[in-house]
Design an enzyme around this catalytic site. Structure first.
Site, PDB file in Angstrom:
ATOM      1  N   GLY A   7       0.840  -1.191   0.000  1.00 44.02           N
ATOM      2  CA  GLY A   7       0.000   0.000   0.000  1.00 44.02           C
ATOM      3  C   GLY A   7       0.872   1.237   0.000  1.00 44.02           C
ATOM      4  O   GLY A   7       2.098   1.158   0.133  1.00 44.02           O
ATOM      5  N   ARG A  10       0.407   5.785   4.694  1.00 47.41           N
ATOM      6  CA  ARG A  10      -0.815   6.031   5.463  1.00 47.41           C
ATOM      7  C   ARG A  10      -2.044   5.362   4.854  1.00 47.41           C
ATOM      8  O   ARG A  10      -3.169   5.815   5.018  1.00 47.41           O
ATOM      9  CB  ARG A  10      -1.084   7.530   5.634  1.00 47.41           C
ATOM     10  CG  ARG A  10       0.102   8.383   6.003  1.00 47.41           C
ATOM     11  CD  ARG A  10       0.873   7.979   7.227  1.00 47.41           C
ATOM     12  NE  ARG A  10       0.167   8.250   8.454  1.00 47.41           N
ATOM     13  CZ  ARG A  10       0.329   7.534   9.552  1.00 47.41           C
ATOM     14  NH1 ARG A  10       1.130   6.510   9.561  1.00 47.41           N
ATOM     15  NH2 ARG A  10      -0.287   7.845  10.647  1.00 47.41           N
ATOM     16  N   GLY A  12      -3.126   2.263   5.528  1.00 45.96           N
ATOM     17  CA  GLY A  12      -3.748   1.285   6.410  1.00 45.96           C
ATOM     18  C   GLY A  12      -3.105  -0.081   6.321  1.00 45.96           C
ATOM     19  O   GLY A  12      -3.613  -1.052   6.882  1.00 45.96           O
ATOM     20  N   LYS A  13      -1.976  -0.178   5.628  1.00 51.89           N
ATOM     21  CA  LYS A  13      -1.340  -1.491   5.448  1.00 51.89           C
ATOM     22  C   LYS A  13      -0.857  -2.084   6.772  1.00 51.89           C
ATOM     23  O   LYS A  13      -1.029  -3.278   7.008  1.00 51.89           O
ATOM     24  CB  LYS A  13      -0.223  -1.433   4.403  1.00 51.89           C
ATOM     25  CG  LYS A  13       0.913  -0.519   4.701  1.00 51.89           C
ATOM     26  CD  LYS A  13       1.835  -0.379   3.479  1.00 51.89           C
ATOM     27  CE  LYS A  13       2.930   0.627   3.758  1.00 51.89           C
ATOM     28  NZ  LYS A  13       2.425   1.994   3.982  1.00 51.89           N
ATOM     29  N   HIS A  48       3.627   3.339  16.012  1.00 47.92           N
ATOM     30  CA  HIS A  48       3.471   1.922  15.647  1.00 47.92           C
ATOM     31  C   HIS A  48       3.565   1.024  16.878  1.00 47.92           C
ATOM     32  O   HIS A  48       2.821   0.041  16.992  1.00 47.92           O
ATOM     33  CB  HIS A  48       4.530   1.510  14.618  1.00 47.92           C
ATOM     34  CG  HIS A  48       4.185   1.908  13.212  1.00 47.92           C
ATOM     35  ND1 HIS A  48       3.084   1.438  12.551  1.00 47.92           N
ATOM     36  CD2 HIS A  48       4.815   2.729  12.347  1.00 47.92           C
ATOM     37  CE1 HIS A  48       3.031   1.951  11.342  1.00 47.92           C
ATOM     38  NE2 HIS A  48       4.071   2.748  11.193  1.00 47.92           N
ATOM     39  N   ALA A  50       2.619   1.775  19.911  1.00 46.59           N
ATOM     40  CA  ALA A  50       1.346   1.900  20.620  1.00 46.59           C
ATOM     41  C   ALA A  50       0.236   1.125  19.904  1.00 46.59           C
ATOM     42  O   ALA A  50      -0.612   0.517  20.558  1.00 46.59           O
ATOM     43  CB  ALA A  50       0.971   3.375  20.754  1.00 46.59           C
ATOM     44  N   GLU A  51       0.234   1.132  18.565  1.00 45.80           N
ATOM     45  CA  GLU A  51      -0.766   0.387  17.791  1.00 45.80           C
ATOM     46  C   GLU A  51      -0.670  -1.112  18.062  1.00 45.80           C
ATOM     47  O   GLU A  51      -1.685  -1.808  18.104  1.00 45.80           O
ATOM     48  CB  GLU A  51      -0.570   0.617  16.286  1.00 45.80           C
ATOM     49  CG  GLU A  51      -0.988   1.966  15.781  1.00 45.80           C
ATOM     50  CD  GLU A  51      -0.635   2.153  14.303  1.00 45.80           C
ATOM     51  OE1 GLU A  51      -0.030   1.245  13.695  1.00 45.80           O
ATOM     52  OE2 GLU A  51      -0.946   3.227  13.766  1.00 45.80           O
ATOM     53  N   ARG A  52       0.560  -1.601  18.218  1.00 47.27           N
ATOM     54  CA  ARG A  52       0.785  -3.036  18.412  1.00 47.27           C
ATOM     55  C   ARG A  52       0.295  -3.523  19.760  1.00 47.27           C
ATOM     56  O   ARG A  52      -0.239  -4.614  19.867  1.00 47.27           O
ATOM     57  CB  ARG A  52       2.281  -3.351  18.329  1.00 47.27           C
ATOM     58  CG  ARG A  52       2.829  -3.582  17.000  1.00 47.27           C
ATOM     59  CD  ARG A  52       4.184  -4.262  17.065  1.00 47.27           C
ATOM     60  NE  ARG A  52       5.152  -3.635  17.918  1.00 47.27           N
ATOM     61  CZ  ARG A  52       6.025  -2.711  17.541  1.00 47.27           C
ATOM     62  NH1 ARG A  52       6.023  -2.281  16.305  1.00 47.27           N
ATOM     63  NH2 ARG A  52       6.890  -2.213  18.391  1.00 47.27           N
TER      64      ARG A  52
END
Length: 167
Positions: A7, A10, A12-13, A48, A50-52
């Protein structure tokens, strides 16, 4: 099975790749390739992280992905590689043979005993770069994406947060 998630920036991949990992029910491992060279990259890395969440085992590897993948892949694990574009950049600017390294990585991905999810940018859809270096990098990224896609059983293209399965 190995999966490639492509992708743009930004797109969304990464979110899609993390979703695949969470839904797998396997132990989650992450290989990150980005060095925190400046404040902007440090912020991106923190976002990233924090997303994980905290239930990941994380390895940092800037160049030798094939060796690390062979060491940590296992049937009870899913390994997410984030991302092949920064990995290629690391190889490019260290004058490493990216074609050789990509071949090694493709072999490691194809032979991995567990699930692998590799994230990569699709750079060939935008405006052509102004410089020869930019063109060379874009072309190299296209070759990396083709080689790793060939080694994967599934390939997704993500745009606007929407995954489209290509393979």
């Amino acid at each position: 099975m190995a999966t490639l998630v492509l992708g743009g920036a930004r797109s969304g991949k990464t979110g899609h790749a993390l979703g695949l990992a969470h839904r797998s029910g396997l132990k989650k491992f992450m290989i990150v390739t980005a060095p925190a060279l400046d404040g902007s990259m440090a912020q991106r890395i923190a976002r990233h992280r924090a997303e994980r969440g905290d239930d990941w085992t994380v390895f940092e590897e800037e160049t030798d992905l094939a060796r690390l993948l062979r060491r940590i892949a296992a049937p009870d694990r899913i390994v997410v590689i984030d991302c092949l574009t920064l990995w290629l950049s690391n190889l490019f600017f260290r004058n490493r043979d990216f074609a050789l390294e990509t071949g090694r990585l493709g072999e490691a991905v194809a032979a991995a005993p567990g699930e692998i999810v590799a994230i990569s940018n699709e750079l060939g859809l935008g405006v052509a770069p102004e410089t020869r270096l930019g063109n060379d990098f874009r072309d190299a990224q296209g070759l990396v994406n083709q080689r790793i896609a060939a080694a994967c059983g599934r390939v997704f293209f993500v745009a606007a947060g929407l995954p489209l399965q290509l393979k």
